[in-house]
Scaffold this active site. Structure first.
Site, PDB file in Angstrom:
ATOM      1  N   ARG A  45      53.706   7.596  47.367  1.00 47.12           N
ATOM      2  CA  ARG A  45      52.997   6.303  47.293  1.00 47.12           C
ATOM      3  C   ARG A  45      51.508   6.552  47.248  1.00 47.12           C
ATOM      4  O   ARG A  45      50.957   7.249  48.100  1.00 47.12           O
ATOM      5  CB  ARG A  45      53.329   5.439  48.508  1.00 47.12           C
ATOM      6  CG  ARG A  45      54.753   4.971  48.443  1.00 47.12           C
ATOM      7  CD  ARG A  45      55.064   3.880  49.411  1.00 47.12           C
ATOM      8  NE  ARG A  45      56.504   3.725  49.424  1.00 47.12           N
ATOM      9  CZ  ARG A  45      57.183   3.026  50.307  1.00 47.12           C
ATOM     10  NH1 ARG A  45      56.535   2.395  51.279  1.00 47.12           N
ATOM     11  NH2 ARG A  45      58.484   2.930  50.237  1.00 47.12           N
ATOM     12  N   ASP A  89      60.567  -4.475  47.516  1.00 46.16           N
ATOM     13  CA  ASP A  89      61.668  -3.901  46.744  1.00 46.16           C
ATOM     14  C   ASP A  89      63.033  -4.366  47.235  1.00 46.16           C
ATOM     15  O   ASP A  89      64.058  -3.798  46.833  1.00 46.16           O
ATOM     16  CB  ASP A  89      61.574  -2.370  46.741  1.00 46.16           C
ATOM     17  CG  ASP A  89      61.639  -1.767  48.123  1.00 46.16           C
ATOM     18  OD1 ASP A  89      61.267  -2.462  49.097  1.00 46.16           O
ATOM     19  OD2 ASP A  89      62.059  -0.602  48.251  1.00 46.16           O
ATOM     20  N   ASP A 130      64.622  -4.193  50.121  1.00 43.52           N
ATOM     21  CA  ASP A 130      65.476  -3.475  51.069  1.00 43.52           C
ATOM     22  C   ASP A 130      65.234  -3.872  52.527  1.00 43.52           C
ATOM     23  O   ASP A 130      66.003  -3.504  53.403  1.00 43.52           O
ATOM     24  CB  ASP A 130      65.379  -1.948  50.871  1.00 43.52           C
ATOM     25  CG  ASP A 130      63.978  -1.402  51.051  1.00 43.52           C
ATOM     26  OD1 ASP A 130      63.029  -2.189  51.249  1.00 43.52           O
ATOM     27  OD2 ASP A 130      63.828  -0.156  50.977  1.00 43.52           O
ATOM     28  N   SER A 138      57.276  -0.561  47.873  1.00 40.67           N
ATOM     29  CA  SER A 138      57.952  -1.374  48.889  1.00 40.67           C
ATOM     30  C   SER A 138      57.073  -2.453  49.515  1.00 40.67           C
ATOM     31  O   SER A 138      56.630  -3.351  48.825  1.00 40.67           O
ATOM     32  CB  SER A 138      58.525  -0.439  49.947  1.00 40.67           C
ATOM     33  OG  SER A 138      59.303  -1.172  50.833  1.00 40.67           O
ATOM     34  N   HIS A 139      56.794  -2.313  50.795  1.00 40.43           N
ATOM     35  CA  HIS A 139      56.073  -3.360  51.531  1.00 40.43           C
ATOM     36  C   HIS A 139      54.562  -3.285  51.309  1.00 40.43           C
ATOM     37  O   HIS A 139      53.832  -4.142  51.789  1.00 40.43           O
ATOM     38  CB  HIS A 139      56.369  -3.235  53.019  1.00 40.43           C
ATOM     39  CG  HIS A 139      56.002  -1.887  53.571  1.00 40.43           C
ATOM     40  ND1 HIS A 139      56.732  -0.756  53.291  1.00 40.43           N
ATOM     41  CD2 HIS A 139      54.985  -1.490  54.356  1.00 40.43           C
ATOM     42  CE1 HIS A 139      56.181   0.273  53.892  1.00 40.43           C
ATOM     43  NE2 HIS A 139      55.113  -0.124  54.544  1.00 40.43           N
ATOM     44  N   ASP A 182      61.459  -7.866  51.346  1.00 38.07           N
ATOM     45  CA  ASP A 182      60.174  -7.225  51.040  1.00 38.07           C
ATOM     46  C   ASP A 182      59.999  -6.929  49.546  1.00 38.07           C
ATOM     47  O   ASP A 182      60.800  -7.354  48.723  1.00 38.07           O
ATOM     48  CB  ASP A 182      59.998  -5.941  51.870  1.00 38.07           C
ATOM     49  CG  ASP A 182      60.863  -4.805  51.371  1.00 38.07           C
ATOM     50  OD1 ASP A 182      61.919  -5.090  50.788  1.00 38.07           O
ATOM     51  OD2 ASP A 182      60.487  -3.630  51.564  1.00 38.07           O
ATOM     52  N   ARG A 197      51.236   4.175  64.471  1.00 35.76           N
ATOM     53  CA  ARG A 197      52.177   3.173  64.952  1.00 35.76           C
ATOM     54  C   ARG A 197      52.495   3.459  66.418  1.00 35.76           C
ATOM     55  O   ARG A 197      52.829   4.590  66.777  1.00 35.76           O
ATOM     56  CB  ARG A 197      53.471   3.207  64.143  1.00 35.76           C
ATOM     57  CG  ARG A 197      53.285   3.007  62.650  1.00 35.76           C
ATOM     58  CD  ARG A 197      54.556   2.482  62.009  1.00 35.76           C
ATOM     59  NE  ARG A 197      54.556   2.602  60.561  1.00 35.76           N
ATOM     60  CZ  ARG A 197      53.888   1.803  59.731  1.00 35.76           C
ATOM     61  NH1 ARG A 197      53.125   0.847  60.208  1.00 35.76           N
ATOM     62  NH2 ARG A 197      53.965   1.976  58.427  1.00 35.76           N
ATOM     63  N   THR A 254      62.426   8.555  61.474  1.00 34.82           N
ATOM     64  CA  THR A 254      62.133   7.362  60.673  1.00 34.82           C
ATOM     65  C   THR A 254      62.338   7.629  59.182  1.00 34.82           C
ATOM     66  O   THR A 254      61.898   8.665  58.671  1.00 34.82           O
ATOM     67  CB  THR A 254      60.678   6.949  60.949  1.00 34.82           C
ATOM     68  OG1 THR A 254      60.608   6.491  62.292  1.00 34.82           O
ATOM     69  CG2 THR A 254      60.235   5.832  60.019  1.00 34.82           C
ATOM     70  N   GLU A 310      66.577   0.162  61.226  1.00 31.96           N
ATOM     71  CA  GLU A 310      65.260   0.592  61.676  1.00 31.96           C
ATOM     72  C   GLU A 310      64.503  -0.619  62.205  1.00 31.96           C
ATOM     73  O   GLU A 310      64.719  -1.743  61.739  1.00 31.96           O
ATOM     74  CB  GLU A 310      64.471   1.198  60.519  1.00 31.96           C
ATOM     75  CG  GLU A 310      65.068   2.471  59.975  1.00 31.96           C
ATOM     76  CD  GLU A 310      64.092   3.186  59.038  1.00 31.96           C
ATOM     77  OE1 GLU A 310      63.407   4.101  59.507  1.00 31.96           O
ATOM     78  OE2 GLU A 310      64.011   2.792  57.865  1.00 31.96           O
ATOM     79  N   GLU A 311      63.597  -0.365  63.115  1.00 29.68           N
ATOM     80  CA  GLU A 311      62.808  -1.447  63.715  1.00 29.68           C
ATOM     81  C   GLU A 311      61.915  -2.142  62.676  1.00 29.68           C
ATOM     82  O   GLU A 311      61.447  -3.237  62.906  1.00 29.68           O
ATOM     83  CB  GLU A 311      61.968  -0.926  64.878  1.00 29.68           C
ATOM     84  CG  GLU A 311      61.086   0.294  64.604  1.00 29.68           C
ATOM     85  CD  GLU A 311      60.006   0.089  63.589  1.00 29.68           C
ATOM     86  OE1 GLU A 311      59.368  -0.983  63.636  1.00 29.68           O
ATOM     87  OE2 GLU A 311      59.796   0.998  62.747  1.00 29.68           O
ATOM     88  N   SER A 312      61.675  -1.463  61.547  1.00 27.91           N
ATOM     89  CA  SER A 312      60.755  -1.960  60.531  1.00 27.91           C
ATOM     90  C   SER A 312      61.432  -2.940  59.580  1.00 27.91           C
ATOM     91  O   SER A 312      61.182  -2.917  58.391  1.00 27.91           O
ATOM     92  CB  SER A 312      60.183  -0.778  59.754  1.00 27.91           C
ATOM     93  OG  SER A 312      61.245   0.030  59.254  1.00 27.91           O
ATOM     94  N   LYS A 369      60.248   7.347  43.611  1.00 27.09           N
ATOM     95  CA  LYS A 369      61.153   8.053  44.521  1.00 27.09           C
ATOM     96  C   LYS A 369      62.393   8.465  43.748  1.00 27.09           C
ATOM     97  O   LYS A 369      62.847   7.738  42.865  1.00 27.09           O
ATOM     98  CB  LYS A 369      61.492   7.056  45.629  1.00 27.09           C
ATOM     99  CG  LYS A 369      62.555   7.429  46.589  1.00 27.09           C
ATOM    100  CD  LYS A 369      62.618   6.418  47.736  1.00 27.09           C
ATOM    101  CE  LYS A 369      63.576   5.292  47.424  1.00 27.09           C
ATOM    102  NZ  LYS A 369      63.977   4.537  48.617  1.00 27.09           N
ATOM    103  N   THR A 385      57.448   9.167  53.838  1.00 27.77           N
ATOM    104  CA  THR A 385      58.674   8.629  54.434  1.00 27.77           C
ATOM    105  C   THR A 385      59.633   8.169  53.344  1.00 27.77           C
ATOM    106  O   THR A 385      60.843   8.297  53.472  1.00 27.77           O
ATOM    107  CB  THR A 385      58.333   7.430  55.353  1.00 27.77           C
ATOM    108  OG1 THR A 385      57.279   7.810  56.245  1.00 27.77           O
ATOM    109  CG2 THR A 385      59.534   6.985  56.157  1.00 27.77           C
TER     110      THR A 385
HETATM  111  C1  VG1 Z   1      57.833   2.685  57.150  1.00 29.97           C
HETATM  112  C2  VG1 Z   1      58.793   2.275  58.249  1.00 29.97           C
HETATM  113  C3  VG1 Z   1      60.108   3.009  58.082  1.00 29.97           C
HETATM  114  C4  VG1 Z   1      60.666   2.733  56.690  1.00 29.97           C
HETATM  115  C5  VG1 Z   1      59.633   3.102  55.644  1.00 29.97           C
HETATM  116  C6  VG1 Z   1      60.080   2.730  54.250  1.00 29.97           C
HETATM  117  O1  VG1 Z   1      57.565   4.058  57.240  1.00 29.97           O
HETATM  118  O2  VG1 Z   1      58.249   2.529  59.512  1.00 29.97           O
HETATM  119  O3  VG1 Z   1      60.998   2.596  59.091  1.00 29.97           O
HETATM  120  O4  VG1 Z   1      61.819   3.482  56.472  1.00 29.97           O
HETATM  121  O5  VG1 Z   1      58.411   2.410  55.891  1.00 29.97           O
HETATM  122  O6  VG1 Z   1      60.370   1.366  54.161  1.00 29.97           O
HETATM  123  P1  VG1 Z   1      56.217   4.653  57.927  1.00 29.97           P
HETATM  124  O7  VG1 Z   1      56.302   6.122  57.722  1.00 29.97           O
HETATM  125  O8  VG1 Z   1      55.071   3.993  57.267  1.00 29.97           O
HETATM  126  O9  VG1 Z   1      56.298   4.253  59.365  1.00 29.97           O
HETATM  127  V1  VG1 Z   1      60.187   0.585  52.702  1.00 29.97           V
HETATM  128  O10 VG1 Z   1      60.920  -0.892  52.827  1.00 29.97           O
HETATM  129  O11 VG1 Z   1      58.491   0.613  52.592  1.00 29.97           O
HETATM  130  O12 VG1 Z   1      60.759   1.585  51.537  1.00 29.97           O
HETATM  131 CO    CO Z   2      61.131  -1.743  51.080  1.00 26.40          CO
END
Ligand code: VG1
Ligand code: CO
Length: 543
Positions: free
Chosen positions: A22, A279, A281, A113-114, A277, A496, A344, A363-365, A126, A18
């Site tokens: 990673r 990074d 964002d 990221s998270h 989070d 999810r 997504t 996004e919902e995340s 990336k 996504t």
């Molecule tokens: C998750 C979230 C998505 C977000 C992505 C990157 O992806 O659901 O909405 O864009 O993380 O966010 P996935 O494929 O695990 O559902 V970040 O802040 O980790 O760059």
């Molecule tokens: Co992030």
């Protein structure tokens, strides 16, 4: 200084998900693993001679080693100038800002990221293009394809230099410019929001708690909120980035930012809480004992966009990812602007913003942003809310409840089943995919299915098509159940499940989300056989 051409063999699975590649740190530490992927990037983007690239990361474990390798490989590929954040630090939104401001050809973001960090945690890389946004699928696919056939990488043997001080030096033919990671970004923010009004808010005794989650957002929040906006010292907590995020999950949601949620529920709670989070964002917005869902936050921002100087002229449109609640759609309808639905991942918003079709995305995340850059932007969302609070002078909860009274409430929740067996997860999705076409018209408890499919997207700007983006089951009243597999996890598979129910009647806005969504959760479990197939009694995390 010599440039070496080093023979190598491909590593399987260097496929960006996504948001970039990673993997576990231990996987990245294999000799040549990072080198191969970076070589695949250079092979794909082509001639960089005389060009500017931007490099930085969220400071997690392995950031410094990776910066060293990438600088030496960039020098070997004739890059003209590399802008690097001091100590290798740049938040994802700051990198996007720097790429755009300095007319760079692109940038390399180092972050998972998270995802947790540290020697046993995750690392990520990336590539972002010249618009400052994540490379589109056609480029990430090409990078992957190249990673699977390459036979060598090119690297300079120069000893890498002190990145802890601003300054300029030359390696091979490449100029390396070490820049303040915050300055360009802070200047951009000051141009978008009414800093004078926010300063007056803090001067009047308004209290805030910003949780940096020991991640990259801390220095940005400290400089801008405590420095430029005059909030008292101590407003930012966990503000020093740590290589392992203090052992925490740097994901700003009520589960992972439990410390902030507890502070905001205390009798002497501040007026406003926020977190970002790993990074920088993502963002979470919290009022006194009241967490705002990301979908509602986007809807509130869209409704009130013109309070902020940068958006006085109004917004052109909104885009949201498919699983995100439809709350923003209702606002778009009222404003008379289009609302786009995308798969997504932020990379799908880039074309829409570049073409001038949308101003706000979300996004919902816990991701929200605008066309000021091409990444989601945690601190931007927090500053937007501060600007709104400075103008409206109402509690966060009141603003959201008034929003629901006007537009209706979209009850929303996401259930994550993490690190489940990958084959079991694939089978679960395949079964739902096969089942979807026959669901329309079926009555499930009190709901009737209006549409069920495997979501696919055709980009309205370049016509590119993305398939298999999640199973959605949409009821006749607009309620939805969505299933998809995470593309950012590094262990097994993460399923999810997204649940949404729309409620127009203000008398029905007082439920807690879990009870309001329980009937939909039951239907989802029955259809997908979630518990049986994952062997779990319930989700790992519910947000
Ligand atoms: C998750 C979230 C998505 C977000 C992505 C990157 O992806 O659901 O909405 O864009 O993380 O966010 P996935 O494929 O695990 O559902 V970040 O802040 O980790 O760059
Ligand atoms: Co992030």
């Amino acid at each position: 200084m010599t440039i070496h051409t080093v023979p190598t063999t491909p590593f399987a699975g260097q496929k960006p998900g996504t948001s970039g590649l990673r993997k576990k740190v231990t996987e990245f530490q294999q000799p040549g693993y990072l080198h191969n992927f970076v070589q695949a990037i250079f092979d794909t983007i082509g001639d960089c001679s005389g060009q500017t690239l931007v490099l930085g990361g969220d400071g997690r474990y392995f950031n410094r080693q990776a910066i060293d390798v990438i600088l030496r490989m960039a020098a070997a590929h004739g890059v003209g100038r590399m802008l690097v954040g001091r100590s290798g630090i740049l938040s994802t939104p700051a990198l996007s800002c720097v790429v755009r401001k300095h007319g760079a050809m692109g940038g390399i973001v180092l972050s998972a990221s998270h995802n947790p960090g540290g020697p046993d945690g995750d690392f990520g890389i990336k590539y972002n293009t010249s618009n400052g946004g994540p490379a589109p699928e056609r480029i990430t696919d090409a990078i992957y394809a190249q990673s699977q056939v390459l036979s060598h990488y090119r690297i300079s043997d120069i000893n890498c230099l002190n990145l802890d001080q601003d300054g300029t030096f030359v390696i091979e033919e490449m100029t390396v410019q070490v820049i303040d990671p915050v300055a360009d970004y802070a200047e951009l923010m000051a141009g978008l929001f009414d800093f004078r009004a926010i300063r007056a808010l803090f001067a009047g005794g308004f209290r805030m708690c910003f949780d940096g989650m020991s991640a990259v957002g801390g220095p940005y929040a400290t400089t801008i909120i405590e420095g430029m906006l005059g909030a008292p010292a101590g407003t930012v907590i966990n503000g020093v980035p740590l290589e392992d995020f203090g052992g925490h999950h740097p994901d700003p949601n009520p589960v992972n930012a439990a410390e902030l949620i507890a502070r905001m529920a205390a009798p002497d709670a501040p007026d406003f809480g926020a977190a970002s989070d790993g990074d920088g964002d993502r963002n979470m917005i919290v009022g006194r004992a009241f967490a705002v869902t990301p979908s509602d936050s986007l809807a509130v921002i869209a409704t009130n966009a013109t309070v902020a100087p940068g958006y006085r002229a109004g917004i052109k449109g909104i885009a949201r990812s498919m699983p995100t609640s439809t709350a923003p759609d209702r606002v778009a309808r009222e404003l008379g602007v289009p609302c786009y639905e995308t798969p997504t991942g932020w990379k799908y918003f880039g074309n829409l913003m570049d073409a001038g079709l949308v101003t706000l995305c979300g996004e919902e995340s816990y991701g929200t942003g605008s066309d000021h850059i091409r990444e989601k932007d945690g601190l931007w969302a927090v500053l937007f809310w501060l600007n709104l609070l400075a103008v409206q002078k109402k509690p966060v909860e009141t603003i959201v409840r008034e929003h629901w009274a006007r537009f209706g409430r979209n009850y929303y929740s996401r259930h994550d089943y993490e690190a489940v067996d990958a084959i079991a997860a694939q089978e679960l999705m395949a079964r739902l995919r096969a089942m979807a076409p026959s669901l329309a018209g079926q009555v499930l408890n009190q709901y009737t299915v209006a549409l069920a499919d495997d979501y696919h997207y055709t980009d309205p700007v370049d016509g590119s098509v993305s398939t298999q983006q999640g199973i959605r089951i949409i009821m006749t009243d607009g309620s939805r159940i969505v299933f998809r597999l995470s593309g950012t996890g590094t262990e097994g598979a993460t399923i999810r499940l997204y649940l949404e129910r729309y409620e127009a009647d203000p008398a029905m806005h007082g439920m807690d989300a879990a009870s309001a969504l329980a009937p939909l959760a039951d239907i989802a479990d029955a259809l997908a056989e979630l518990k049986i197939r994952t062997g779990r009694s319930g989700p790992t995390v519910t947000t």
